[in-house]
Design an enzyme around this catalytic site. Structure first.
Site, PDB file in Angstrom:
ATOM      1  N   ARG A 156       0.945  -1.032  -0.370  1.00 47.10           N
ATOM      2  CA  ARG A 156      -0.083  -0.239  -0.070  1.00 47.10           C
ATOM      3  C   ARG A 156       1.087   1.088  -0.155  1.00 47.10           C
ATOM      4  NH1 ARG A 156      -5.020   3.092   1.227  1.00 47.10           N
ATOM      5  NH2 ARG A 156      -3.867   5.093   1.180  1.00 47.10           N
ATOM      6  N   TYR A 159       2.817   3.838  -3.006  1.00 45.51           N
ATOM      7  CA  TYR A 159       3.329   5.630  -3.409  1.00 45.51           C
ATOM      8  C   TYR A 159       3.065   6.432  -2.970  1.00 45.51           C
ATOM      9  CZ  TYR A 159      -0.628   9.018  -4.701  1.00 45.51           C
ATOM     10  OH  TYR A 159      -1.177  10.292  -5.251  1.00 45.51           O
ATOM     11  N   LEU A 206     -15.226   7.838  -3.541  1.00 38.21           N
ATOM     12  CA  LEU A 206     -15.650   7.819  -3.403  1.00 38.21           C
ATOM     13  C   LEU A 206     -17.203   7.937  -5.295  1.00 38.21           C
ATOM     14  CD1 LEU A 206     -17.764  11.381  -3.582  1.00 38.21           C
ATOM     15  CD2 LEU A 206     -16.962  11.461  -5.720  1.00 38.21           C
ATOM     16  N   VAL A 222     -14.989  -0.641   3.523  1.00 38.71           N
ATOM     17  CA  VAL A 222     -13.401  -1.804   4.380  1.00 38.71           C
ATOM     18  C   VAL A 222     -12.930  -1.460   5.348  1.00 38.71           C
ATOM     19  CG1 VAL A 222     -11.016  -1.674   3.464  1.00 38.71           C
ATOM     20  CG2 VAL A 222     -12.562  -0.775   1.841  1.00 38.71           C
ATOM     21  N   GLY A 224     -14.439  -1.898   8.178  1.00 37.82           N
ATOM     22  CA  GLY A 224     -15.475  -1.124   9.345  1.00 37.82           C
ATOM     23  C   GLY A 224     -15.714  -0.080   8.512  1.00 37.82           C
ATOM     24  N   GLY A 225     -15.221   0.724   7.420  1.00 34.79           N
ATOM     25  CA  GLY A 225     -15.647   2.458   8.114  1.00 34.79           C
ATOM     26  C   GLY A 225     -15.017   3.286   8.262  1.00 34.79           C
ATOM     27  N   ARG A 311      -6.655  11.237   8.681  1.00 33.10           N
ATOM     28  CA  ARG A 311      -5.745  12.214   7.241  1.00 33.10           C
ATOM     29  C   ARG A 311      -6.551  13.598   7.961  1.00 33.10           C
ATOM     30  NH1 ARG A 311      -5.192   9.881   2.023  1.00 33.10           N
ATOM     31  NH2 ARG A 311      -3.520   8.138   2.426  1.00 33.10           N
TER      32      ARG A 311
HETATM   33  C1  UGA Z   1      -6.540   7.868  -1.710  1.00 36.04           C
HETATM   34  C2  UGA Z   1      -5.218   8.281  -3.023  1.00 36.04           C
HETATM   35  O1  UGA Z   1      -3.663   6.667  -1.869  1.00 36.04           O
HETATM   36  C3  UGA Z   1      -4.123   9.503  -2.196  1.00 36.04           C
HETATM   37  O2  UGA Z   1      -3.262   9.735  -2.925  1.00 36.04           O
HETATM   38  C4  UGA Z   1      -4.764  10.654  -2.388  1.00 36.04           C
HETATM   39  O3  UGA Z   1      -4.706  11.907  -1.512  1.00 36.04           O
HETATM   40  C5  UGA Z   1      -6.246  10.067  -2.140  1.00 36.04           C
HETATM   41  O4  UGA Z   1      -6.807   9.113  -2.580  1.00 36.04           O
HETATM   42  C6  UGA Z   1      -6.791  11.124  -2.490  1.00 36.04           C
HETATM   43  O5  UGA Z   1      -8.223  11.024  -2.946  1.00 36.04           O
HETATM   44  O6  UGA Z   1      -7.096  12.997  -2.332  1.00 36.04           O
HETATM   45  P1  UGA Z   1      -7.371   7.558   0.378  1.00 36.04           P
HETATM   46  O7  UGA Z   1      -7.694   8.602   1.177  1.00 36.04           O
HETATM   47  O8  UGA Z   1      -7.022   5.688   0.978  1.00 36.04           O
HETATM   48  O9  UGA Z   1      -6.343   7.599  -0.413  1.00 36.04           O
HETATM   49  O10 UGA Z   1      -8.105   6.367  -1.069  1.00 36.04           O
HETATM   50  P2  UGA Z   1      -9.300   6.123  -0.744  1.00 36.04           P
HETATM   51  O11 UGA Z   1      -9.394   5.218  -2.309  1.00 36.04           O
HETATM   52  O12 UGA Z   1     -10.692   7.596  -1.363  1.00 36.04           O
HETATM   53  O13 UGA Z   1      -9.587   5.252   0.561  1.00 36.04           O
HETATM   54  C7  UGA Z   1     -10.940   6.280   1.375  1.00 36.04           C
HETATM   55  C8  UGA Z   1     -11.335   5.614   2.892  1.00 36.04           C
HETATM   56  O14 UGA Z   1     -12.224   4.738   1.860  1.00 36.04           O
HETATM   57  C9  UGA Z   1     -10.159   4.334   2.409  1.00 36.04           C
HETATM   58  O15 UGA Z   1     -10.093   4.032   3.841  1.00 36.04           O
HETATM   59  C10 UGA Z   1     -10.532   2.888   2.023  1.00 36.04           C
HETATM   60  O16 UGA Z   1     -10.171   1.656   2.841  1.00 36.04           O
HETATM   61  C11 UGA Z   1     -12.216   2.893   2.537  1.00 36.04           C
HETATM   62  N1  UGA Z   1     -12.644   2.395   1.148  1.00 36.04           N
HETATM   63  C12 UGA Z   1     -13.063   2.770   0.111  1.00 36.04           C
HETATM   64  C13 UGA Z   1     -13.805   1.988   1.617  1.00 36.04           C
HETATM   65  O17 UGA Z   1     -13.948   1.774   2.985  1.00 36.04           O
HETATM   66  N2  UGA Z   1     -15.056   1.348   1.091  1.00 36.04           N
HETATM   67  C14 UGA Z   1     -14.556   1.184  -0.889  1.00 36.04           C
HETATM   68  O18 UGA Z   1     -15.104   1.151  -1.599  1.00 36.04           O
HETATM   69  C15 UGA Z   1     -13.727   2.289  -1.076  1.00 36.04           C
END
Ligand code: UGA
Length: 347
Positions: A156, A159, A206, A222, A224-225, A311
């Site tokens: 993970r 990146y 999103l 994922v 438990g969100g 974050r």
């Molecule tokens: C991602 C990129 O890795 C970052 O570089 C970037 O800055 C960031 O998106 C962004 O859009 O700014 P992350 O926030 O982990 O990071 O991106 P998502 O895939 O949108 O996940 C956000 C959270 O939602 C995570 O905890 C993930 O596990 C969760 N998630 C994601 C779900 O619970 N269900 C889903 O279907 C997708």
């Protein structure tokens, strides 16, 4: 770099690398609408920017930074904005080497060329460089926060490692005029893709939740969100870049968080908010929109998935140096994004 880039100066040309992506298409529109500048845009995709291809102030090149001649050409322009990246976590595990090439090797080559030519390089990095932040972590401060990335087996972090190395490269490169932007979960129309329609794999949250709502499938939470994010409107992001343009003298040599701390919520709460916004747009009751299902990170994304639990950006530096503050409330962004998603994909 001239400290005052006047928006009505038609002799200025800006290079926009990644102009066909989610942020790029919004920035391109704003540049064409709010300035008299010319834009040299580079991307492999142009489906989001079809309406601009015939604009006489816009020149589009279908290419990427893997080609040295393209890098050379981009660096001829006085201002270079680099948005190009592989930035969907769904790809960080299986495609780690390609993720590192795209997020380190290519931007480093562009930085070398800009250092030679004297161009101002505005590089889009990521809030993910702050690494594996804990649930009780405090606001992330650009020039102070300690950074912990997970073990090498947790790919993970491929990146974040590449993006962080790029930031260090930029700051260490003699003669380079650089600014680093760290986006905190930008959202808006045109974000990512719908799997199986205009992209494959798992988009960011999103697009994933929007897809589930439109298809009548459950939203996958994922682990438990419980992880938290500060979702930030792409329109605020565009306004931030204009603040940079207007303040080159203070922006050069600085890294900035771009995020909306007031929009912080857990992913579980985001799922619920999106269900309600979708129900309201469609005139349905909440019980008639898809529900929620909990899945494990490894089962969903593959081996090596890990997460940042919180974050939260410090927004003080952008306010102090540039007078910038993100202002769009999350509900407004979700309504706009979901309306766009429904109009674009729902049959
Ligand atoms: C991602 C990129 O890795 C970052 O570089 C970037 O800055 C960031 O998106 C962004 O859009 O700014 P992350 O926030 O982990 O990071 O991106 P998502 O895939 O949108 O996940 C956000 C959270 O939602 C995570 O905890 C993930 O596990 C969760 N998630 C994601 C779900 O619970 N269900 C889903 O279907 C997708």
């Amino acid at each position: 770099m001239n400290a005052t880039l006047r928006f009505d100066d038609s002799s200025i040309t800006v290079a926009l690398v990644g102009c066909g992506g989610f942020i790029g298409c919004h920035l391109l529109r704003a540049l064409l609408e709010r300035t008299q500048w010319r834009i040299f845009g580079v991307d492999l995709d142009s489906y989001r920017i079809q309406e601009f291809l015939s604009n006489s102030r816009f020149e589009f090149l279908s290419a990427d930074l893997a080609e040295p001649a393209v890098v050379e050409r981009i660096a001829r322009y006085p201002v270079v904005v680099n948005l190009a990246a592989i930035c969907t976590p769904g790809r960080y595990m299986a495609e780690a080497a390609e993720v590192i090439r795209s997020n380190y090797n290519h931007p480093a080559a562009l930085a070398d060329a800009c250092a030679q030519s004297g161009s101002w390089l505005i590089h889009f990095s990521t809030s993910e460089i702050y690494g594996k932040t804990a649930a009780d972590s405090s606001a992330l401060v650009e020039d102070e926060s300690e950074i912990v990335l997970g073990p090498v087996t947790a790919s993970r972090w491929s990146y974040a490692t590449a993006k962080l190395l790029t930031e260090r490269y930029l700051t260490g490169l003699a003669g380079l005029n650089w600014t680093v932007v760290r986006p905190f979960n930008f959202v808006g129309p045109y974000m990512d893709f719908m799997p199986g329609v205009d992209g494959e794999g798992i988009p960011r949250v999103l697009a994933n939740f929007s897809t589930a709502l439109v298809r009548g499938e459950s939203l996958k939470l994922v682990n438990g969100g419980v992880a938290k994010r500060c979702f930030t409107s792409v329109h605020d992001a565009v306004d931030f870049v204009f603040c940079l343009f207007a303040n080159a003298n203070v922006a050069i040599g600085e890294a900035f968080n771009v995020g909306n701390a007031e929009n912080e919520l857990s992913i579980a709460d985001l799922a619920q908010m999106m269900r309600l916004v979708y129900a309201s747009i469609k005139g349905k009751s909440e019980s008639d929109v898809p529900g929620i299902e909990v899945v494990s990170g490894e089962a969903y994304y593959g081996k090596g998935y890990d997460d940042s639990m919180r974050r939260l950006p410090s927004v003080e530096k952008a306010l102090r140096l540039l007078g910038f503050k993100a202002i769009v409330p999350l509900k407004v962004s979700l309504e706009e994004s979901l309306r766009w998603f429904i109009g674009h994909y729902e049959v």
